[in-house]
Design a protein around this motif. Structure first.
Motif, mmCIF file in Angstrom:
data_model
loop_
_atom_site.group_PDB
_atom_site.id
_atom_site.type_symbol
_atom_site.label_atom_id
_atom_site.label_comp_id
_atom_site.label_asym_id
_atom_site.label_seq_id
_atom_site.Cartn_x
_atom_site.Cartn_y
_atom_site.Cartn_z
ATOM 1 N N CYS A 1 0.816 -1.216 0.000
ATOM 2 C CA CYS A 1 0.000 0.000 0.000
ATOM 3 C C CYS A 1 0.852 1.268 0.000
ATOM 4 O O CYS A 1 0.429 2.301 -0.528
ATOM 5 C CB CYS A 1 -0.948 -0.007 1.196
ATOM 6 N N LYS A 2 2.049 1.190 0.571
ATOM 7 C CA LYS A 2 2.944 2.350 0.586
ATOM 8 C C LYS A 2 3.699 2.517 -0.729
ATOM 9 O O LYS A 2 4.095 3.622 -1.072
ATOM 10 C CB LYS A 2 3.944 2.223 1.736
ATOM 11 N N ALA A 3 3.916 1.436 -1.449
ATOM 12 C CA ALA A 3 4.749 1.481 -2.644
ATOM 13 C C ALA A 3 4.030 2.006 -3.878
ATOM 14 O O ALA A 3 4.676 2.514 -4.788
ATOM 15 C CB ALA A 3 5.300 0.084 -2.945
ATOM 16 N N ALA A 4 2.735 1.874 -3.906
ATOM 17 C CA ALA A 4 2.008 2.232 -5.124
ATOM 18 C C ALA A 4 0.574 2.627 -4.795
ATOM 19 O O ALA A 4 0.081 2.350 -3.704
ATOM 20 C CB ALA A 4 2.015 1.052 -6.092
ATOM 21 N N ASN A 5 -0.071 3.226 -5.761
ATOM 22 C CA ASN A 5 -1.452 3.652 -5.602
ATOM 23 C C ASN A 5 -2.383 2.464 -5.836
ATOM 24 O O ASN A 5 -2.956 2.309 -6.914
ATOM 25 C CB ASN A 5 -1.765 4.794 -6.568
ATOM 26 N N VAL A 6 -2.475 1.602 -4.820
ATOM 27 C CA VAL A 6 -3.352 0.431 -4.879
ATOM 28 C C VAL A 6 -4.313 0.478 -3.701
ATOM 29 O O VAL A 6 -4.059 1.141 -2.705
ATOM 30 C CB VAL A 6 -2.552 -0.899 -4.851
ATOM 31 N N GLU A 7 -5.389 -0.239 -3.849
ATOM 32 C CA GLU A 7 -6.376 -0.364 -2.775
ATOM 33 C C GLU A 7 -6.293 -1.778 -2.210
ATOM 34 O O GLU A 7 -6.279 -2.760 -2.962
ATOM 35 C CB GLU A 7 -7.778 -0.125 -3.326
ATOM 36 N N LEU A 8 -6.235 -1.876 -0.897
ATOM 37 C CA LEU A 8 -6.240 -3.177 -0.249
ATOM 38 C C LEU A 8 -7.639 -3.756 -0.360
ATOM 39 O O LEU A 8 -8.606 -3.192 0.145
ATOM 40 C CB LEU A 8 -5.831 -3.044 1.216
ATOM 41 N N LEU A 9 -7.758 -4.875 -1.061
ATOM 42 C CA LEU A 9 -9.061 -5.514 -1.249
ATOM 43 C C LEU A 9 -9.437 -6.373 -0.063
ATOM 44 O O LEU A 9 -10.572 -6.370 0.387
ATOM 45 C CB LEU A 9 -9.051 -6.392 -2.501
ATOM 46 N N GLY A 10 -8.504 -7.165 0.410
ATOM 47 C CA GLY A 10 -8.808 -8.056 1.514
ATOM 48 C C GLY A 10 -7.713 -9.072 1.720
ATOM 49 O O GLY A 10 -6.626 -8.973 1.148
ATOM 50 N N TYR A 11 -8.024 -10.045 2.546
ATOM 51 C CA TYR A 11 -7.061 -11.093 2.864
ATOM 52 C C TYR A 11 -7.822 -12.373 3.144
ATOM 53 O O TYR A 11 -9.027 -12.362 3.360
ATOM 54 C CB TYR A 11 -6.215 -10.715 4.081
ATOM 55 N N GLU A 12 -7.100 -13.475 3.167
ATOM 56 C CA GLU A 12 -7.716 -14.757 3.495
ATOM 57 C C GLU A 12 -6.688 -15.648 4.159
ATOM 58 O O GLU A 12 -5.561 -15.774 3.673
ATOM 59 C CB GLU A 12 -8.252 -15.434 2.234
ATOM 60 N N ASN A 13 -7.074 -16.237 5.263
ATOM 61 C CA ASN A 13 -6.261 -17.249 5.921
ATOM 62 C C ASN A 13 -6.516 -18.539 5.150
ATOM 63 O O ASN A 13 -7.529 -19.184 5.327
ATOM 64 C CB ASN A 13 -6.660 -17.383 7.385
ATOM 65 N N VAL A 14 -5.595 -18.888 4.286
ATOM 66 C CA VAL A 14 -5.809 -19.965 3.336
ATOM 67 C C VAL A 14 -5.845 -21.318 4.036
ATOM 68 O O VAL A 14 -6.833 -22.021 4.004
ATOM 69 C CB VAL A 14 -4.743 -19.937 2.223
#
Length: 106
Positions: A26-39
């Motif tokens: 998130c700090k490196a580029a203009n992206v949006e954090l969508l989510g995560y998953e405990n696989v």
């Protein structure tokens, strides 16, 4: 599904490492954090969206951050112009679906 220009994802072992990856992404580029998953068995994936170059930069930064902590990235990917049906998968991991609704919080 809303059409994304690109989706980026990293999978590593452990919450601390995936938090470091997500922060770097998130700090490196203009992206949006969508989510995560405990696989499974401690493997966690984190997903971001943005334009192709931003997702590439974000994934590279996330991989580097995990490696600098002495951990390994199990897998990483950037999908430029993902098919609309991927929204069925992405929406399952969206942060708003993982967090309790405001009325459920006591």
């Amino acid at each position: 599904m809303e059409r994304y220009e690109a989706i980026g994802a990293i999978e590593t072992f452990g919450l601390v490492f995936v938090l470091e990856a997500a922060d770097a992404m998130c700090k490196a580029a203009n992206v949006e954090l969508l989510g995560y998953e405990n696989v499974a068995s401690g493997y966690i994936s984190v997903l971001v969206r943005g334009d192709v170059s931003a997702c590439q930069a974000a994934v590279e930064a996330g991989v580097q951050a995990v490696n600098e902590m002495g951990a390994e990235v199990y897998s990483s990917v950037v999908i430029p112009s993902p098919h609309g049906d991927l929204g069925k998968i992405v929406s399952r991991y969206a942060l708003e679906n993982l967090l309790p609704k405001q009325e459920e919080v006591i």
